[in-house]
Enzyme design. Structure first.
Site, short mmCIF file in Angstrom:
data_model
loop_
_atom_site.label_atom_id
_atom_site.label_comp_id
_atom_site.label_asym_id
_atom_site.label_seq_id
_atom_site.Cartn_x
_atom_site.Cartn_y
_atom_site.Cartn_z
N ARG A 20 46.12 24.92 72.17
CA ARG A 20 45.39 24.43 73.76
C ARG A 20 46.54 23.30 73.94
O ARG A 20 47.18 22.81 73.37
CB ARG A 20 44.08 24.02 73.54
CG ARG A 20 43.82 22.68 72.71
CD ARG A 20 42.42 22.33 72.92
NE ARG A 20 42.20 21.35 71.92
CZ ARG A 20 40.92 20.77 71.46
NH1 ARG A 20 39.95 21.18 72.32
NH2 ARG A 20 40.83 19.91 70.57
N ASN A 28 40.24 17.49 79.84
CA ASN A 28 39.50 17.40 78.43
C ASN A 28 40.47 16.65 77.61
O ASN A 28 41.37 16.98 77.36
CB ASN A 28 39.11 18.64 77.84
CG ASN A 28 38.44 18.35 76.36
OD1 ASN A 28 37.04 17.80 76.73
ND2 ASN A 28 38.70 18.84 75.39
N GLU A 29 39.98 15.66 77.13
CA GLU A 29 40.73 14.70 76.19
C GLU A 29 42.19 14.70 76.65
O GLU A 29 43.08 15.19 75.77
CB GLU A 29 40.46 14.93 74.85
CG GLU A 29 39.00 14.86 74.26
CD GLU A 29 38.78 15.19 72.77
OE1 GLU A 29 39.76 15.87 72.11
OE2 GLU A 29 37.90 14.58 72.17
N GLU A 88 31.19 13.60 73.54
CA GLU A 88 31.31 14.58 72.28
C GLU A 88 31.03 13.74 71.18
O GLU A 88 31.53 12.76 70.74
CB GLU A 88 32.57 15.19 72.16
CG GLU A 88 32.89 16.04 73.24
CD GLU A 88 34.19 16.72 73.06
OE1 GLU A 88 34.77 17.00 71.88
OE2 GLU A 88 34.87 17.14 73.95
N TRP A 132 38.50 20.15 61.54
CA TRP A 132 40.02 19.58 62.00
C TRP A 132 40.43 18.50 60.89
O TRP A 132 41.56 18.12 60.81
CB TRP A 132 40.18 19.43 63.18
CG TRP A 132 39.02 18.43 63.87
CD1 TRP A 132 38.21 18.88 64.68
CD2 TRP A 132 39.11 17.23 63.71
NE1 TRP A 132 37.55 17.91 65.11
CE2 TRP A 132 38.08 16.65 64.60
CE3 TRP A 132 39.79 15.98 63.23
CZ2 TRP A 132 37.45 15.17 64.74
CZ3 TRP A 132 39.40 14.75 63.15
CH2 TRP A 132 38.34 14.34 64.03
N GLU A 137 37.71 27.18 66.21
CA GLU A 137 36.59 26.27 65.89
C GLU A 137 35.39 26.79 65.34
O GLU A 137 34.36 26.19 65.40
CB GLU A 137 36.53 25.33 67.10
CG GLU A 137 37.62 24.51 67.22
CD GLU A 137 37.34 23.40 68.59
OE1 GLU A 137 37.84 22.32 68.69
OE2 GLU A 137 36.71 23.78 69.47
N LYS A 138 35.50 27.91 64.81
CA LYS A 138 34.38 28.73 64.42
C LYS A 138 33.68 28.08 63.36
O LYS A 138 32.50 28.27 62.90
CB LYS A 138 34.66 30.11 64.10
CG LYS A 138 35.60 30.44 62.90
CD LYS A 138 35.75 31.92 62.88
CE LYS A 138 36.91 32.10 61.51
NZ LYS A 138 38.27 31.44 62.12
N HIS A 164 33.16 24.57 63.16
CA HIS A 164 32.69 23.48 63.59
C HIS A 164 31.16 23.40 63.83
O HIS A 164 30.88 24.37 64.24
CB HIS A 164 33.51 23.02 64.71
CG HIS A 164 33.48 21.55 65.18
ND1 HIS A 164 32.13 21.04 65.77
CD2 HIS A 164 34.34 20.93 65.62
CE1 HIS A 164 32.42 19.68 66.06
NE2 HIS A 164 33.58 19.44 65.85
C1 GAL Z 1 37.36 17.44 70.80
C2 GAL Z 1 37.68 18.65 72.12
C3 GAL Z 1 36.65 19.64 71.75
C4 GAL Z 1 36.26 20.06 70.56
C5 GAL Z 1 36.20 18.94 69.51
C6 GAL Z 1 36.05 19.39 68.17
O1 GAL Z 1 38.57 16.93 70.43
O2 GAL Z 1 37.44 17.85 73.28
O3 GAL Z 1 37.15 20.70 72.60
O4 GAL Z 1 37.69 20.57 70.04
O5 GAL Z 1 37.20 17.92 69.64
O6 GAL Z 1 35.59 18.33 67.23
#
Ligand code: GAL
Length: 668
Positions: A117, A155-156, A313, A321, A361-362, A364
């Site tokens: 991304r 986003n971020e 978030e 991650w 991200e499955k 997460h």
């Molecule tokens: C953030 C991001 C989200 C998602 C999340 C996972 O950095 O804005 O889209 O990836 O982390 O922890």
């Protein structure tokens, strides 16, 4: 636009409860199930279209809003408000296929490809033009939709692509430098280009600091960091400007005030947000992950100027991650959320609503896990909704502090540049150590920008504040003059805004205030420690100090600075300036802070027994005491009022169980 009222953004009766939702990943039958479950959990605000670009604009010139229209309406019908993404965070493959020159370039000159991304250069005119078209279309279409509560720009911004070295970035960097310096001579002076024959005679000779064979020019590196932060902010501004032509809803973007991202100077961004929003995840790679949550929350409140802010978030349990993605322990989520709330958040949102079945991200965690509703995680999500509703009295109250901790992204950048005395000196480690000691002392602390008004503070701490402008140093001295106690730690005040060392002994910016001159740095090997005469064990750093006019409170007993002063104090005006020349062990740091706290007359919120994180929020005629027990033993605190967590009256000595939280609305 004045700051938006966080709690009013959602339909929730209490503290805002929200989440990211990626309906693109699910079929319509699942959408309907999601609506029912969101209502069951009490979700009030849902962020959608964050990664929507390839859905709404799947091919050049092709637009399809059917799904987004349906989702906006569906959320509205279900009484859930929308935090609407502009959708520009990740451009679709067709765009970078048509224009590969928009892909980001890392410092070694290689491109980074799509497939993840944020595969774009922030300065790319191609990306910017296409993103603007997406924002225009989205803002025009939904700008007055009844479900719309908040705009979520991109986003971020800069999470992965902040530092780009492509030709478009080089052009933009040159333009930025010309605006900053006007003449090439001024740039040469600022960067000290007489060193290593680096003098420029024309703007078009200047590059971003691409990978070189040796250490690079620190002035160039520092300005590139500033430029890159500004390039991200420019993306925000461009989108916000388009949105405001179509909509009156508040606009924001999600910050990353956290330990592992340092590329945005959010002090320069914060004023442009209608509400300050932060993303924060527990970082298990840190030595003290819990302490970092508290620091980041205090920092976010600082960015919000003390106003209530939004946690945009966080995770319900494990991330995907980090190297080892540890599930939350029982009670840990409530402690974490309470840490954010105690320090000024009025809304808690999660990434994400439903755990993805596919994609990177499955694994997460989410509010609704793969296991479905018959799971402890889902029951926790529903219980959390109930808790946040009960916490309604918290909203709109504020935290007040008489201690300030100065924090600076510019110092972070400058201190951790190439060719420094010791890589073991990490800016955040030094900041966290100071914050941890304050926290252990029961001191509520505001995290503030150098140069901000210090007049309300009795205690001012500057940990490793490496880069300091004269006016910022003057403000700190003025605080001491007026009666505050000031603590400055090593590596502070060493360079000016051009990363130029102040001569005559470190720290030039604070030499007179402190009454000393550091003649030579004597950093320690990370495997070694030194002893101080007051019993402190020092690590990371020592230095050889010539004390001119200060009381020596402790000296180095051994190590490379043996015999030199290590902790000093100088009376200054109605206050005092203290200096700390090493990283003390936690217990000794606490002892030092205790002395400062007593001298400065700073209030402490301390438990009757055990270790507790205690913070009070007040205002609107209410007083709310947060007692968060991160330890494995019960603790007690004296309080009178109503515990909003356990829904019971409390009076006198109140037990805060091991790992538990009490949030007490105190009686008058
Ligand atoms: C953030 C991001 C989200 C998602 C999340 C996972 O950095 O804005 O889209 O990836 O982390 O922890």
């Amino acid at each position: 636009m004045p700051a938006a009222v966080v709690a009013d953004l959602a339909q929730n009766p209490g503290v805002l409860y929200g989440c990211d939702y990626n309906p693109e990943q699910w079929d319509r039958a699942t959408w309907l199930e999601d609506m029912a479950l969101m209502r069951e959990a009490g979700i009030g605000l849902v962020a959608i279209n964050i990664f929507g670009w390839s859905s709404i604009n799947p091919a050049p010139g092709v637009w399809n809003f059917d799904d987004l229209d349906a989702m906006m309406d569906l959320l509205h019908e279900n009484g859930i408000r929308v935090n609407l993404g502009t959708g520009t965070a990740s451009p679709p493959p067709w765009l970078s296929t048509a224009y590969p020159e928009m892909l980001p370039m890392v410092e070694d000159g290689t491109r980074r490809y799509p497939g993840g991304r944020q595969a774009f250069c922030p300065s790319s005119p191609i990306y910017r033009a296409h993103a603007a078209a997406v924002v225009e279309a989205v803002a025009e279409r939904y700008g007055s939709h009844p479900a719309l509560a908040l705009w979520h720009v991109s986003n971020e911004i800069g999470c992965h692509n902040a530092l780009c070295h492509c030709d478009a970035s080089v052009d933009a960097f040159r333009t930025w430098l010309e605006a900053r310096y006007t003449t090439i001579d001024a740039l040469n002076a600022a960067w000290g280009t007489s060193f290593w024959s680096q003098r420029y005679s024309a703007w078009d000779q200047i590059l971003t600091p691409r990978a070189a064979l040796s250490l690079r020019n620190p002035g160039q590196m520092l300005d590139f960091a500033r430029f890159s932060s500004d390039a991200g902010l420019a993306l925000y501004r461009a989108e916000a400007e388009i949105i405001r032509r179509h909509s009156d809803a508040p606009v924001t973007t999600n910050f990353m005030a956290t330990a592992h991202i340092r590329t945005q100077d959010y002090w320069t961004w914060a004023g442009e947000m209608d509400v300050v929003a932060n993303d924060h995840y527990i970082d298990r790679r840190l030595p003290d992950p819990t302490g970092e949550v508290a620091f980041a929350a205090d920092l976010t409140r600082g960015l919000a100027g003390g106003d209530p802010w939004l946690l945009m978030e966080t995770s319900t349990s494990a991330m995907n991650w980090q190297p080892y993605n540890i599930a939350m322990a029982p009670g840990e989520l409530v402690r974490t959320i309470s840490t954010h709330l105690a320090r000024g958040a009025d809304g808690i949102c999660f990434f994400q609503w439903r755990a993805s079945a596919q994609g990177a991200e499955k694994y997460h965690s989410a509010l609704l896990p793969h296991a479905g509703t018959d799971s402890a995680l889902w029951r926790q999500s529903v219980e959390l909704g109930g808790l946040l509703e009960r916490l309604a009295p918290v909203t709109g109250t504020r935290v007040s502090a008489s201690t300030a901790l100065l924090f600076s992204w510019e110092s972070w950048w400058a201190l951790e540049g190439e060719g420094r005395p010791s890589e073991a000196v990490q800016y955040l480690d030094q900041v966290h150590a100071a914050h941890r000691a304050l926290d252990a002392a029961g001191v509520t602390v505001d995290v503030v920008r150098p140069g901000s008004d210090l007049s309300g503070y009795d205690l001012v701490i500057a940990p490793a504040l490496h880069l300091v402008r004269d006016s910022e140093a003057d403000d700190i001295a003025a605080a001491a003059e007026r009666g505050a106690s000031v603590l400055i730690t090593f590596a502070s005040g060493t360079v000016n805004e051009n990363d130029r060392v102040g001569l005559g002994g470190y720290p030039a910016a604070f030499r007179d205030l402190l009454g000393l001159r550091v003649e030579e740095f004597a950093p320690l090997h990370p495997d070694t420690t030194v002893r101080l005469s007051d019993g402190t064990i020092g690590s990371i750093w020592s230095e050889r100090i010539d004390v001119v006019d200060a009381d020596v409170l402790s000296t180095f007993v051994d190590g490379p600075a043996q015999g030199s002063a290590a902790i000093t104090r100088r009376a200054h005006g109605a206050g005092a300036a203290w200096y700390l020349a090493t990283t003390p062990d936690d217990a000794s740091y606490l002892t030092l802070i205790q002395r400062l706290v007593v001298e400065a007359g700073v209030p402490q919120l301390l438990p009757d027994h055990g270790r507790l994180d205690l913070i009070r929020r007040t205002g609107q005629g209410r007083s709310i005491l947060f007692a968060i027990n991160h330890t494995a033993e019960d603790a007690t605190v004296t309080a009178h009022g109503h515990d909003l967590v356990h829904q019971e009256s409390v009076t006198g000595r109140v037990v805060v169980p091991a790992g538990g939280v009490r949030i007490i609305e105190e009686s008058a």
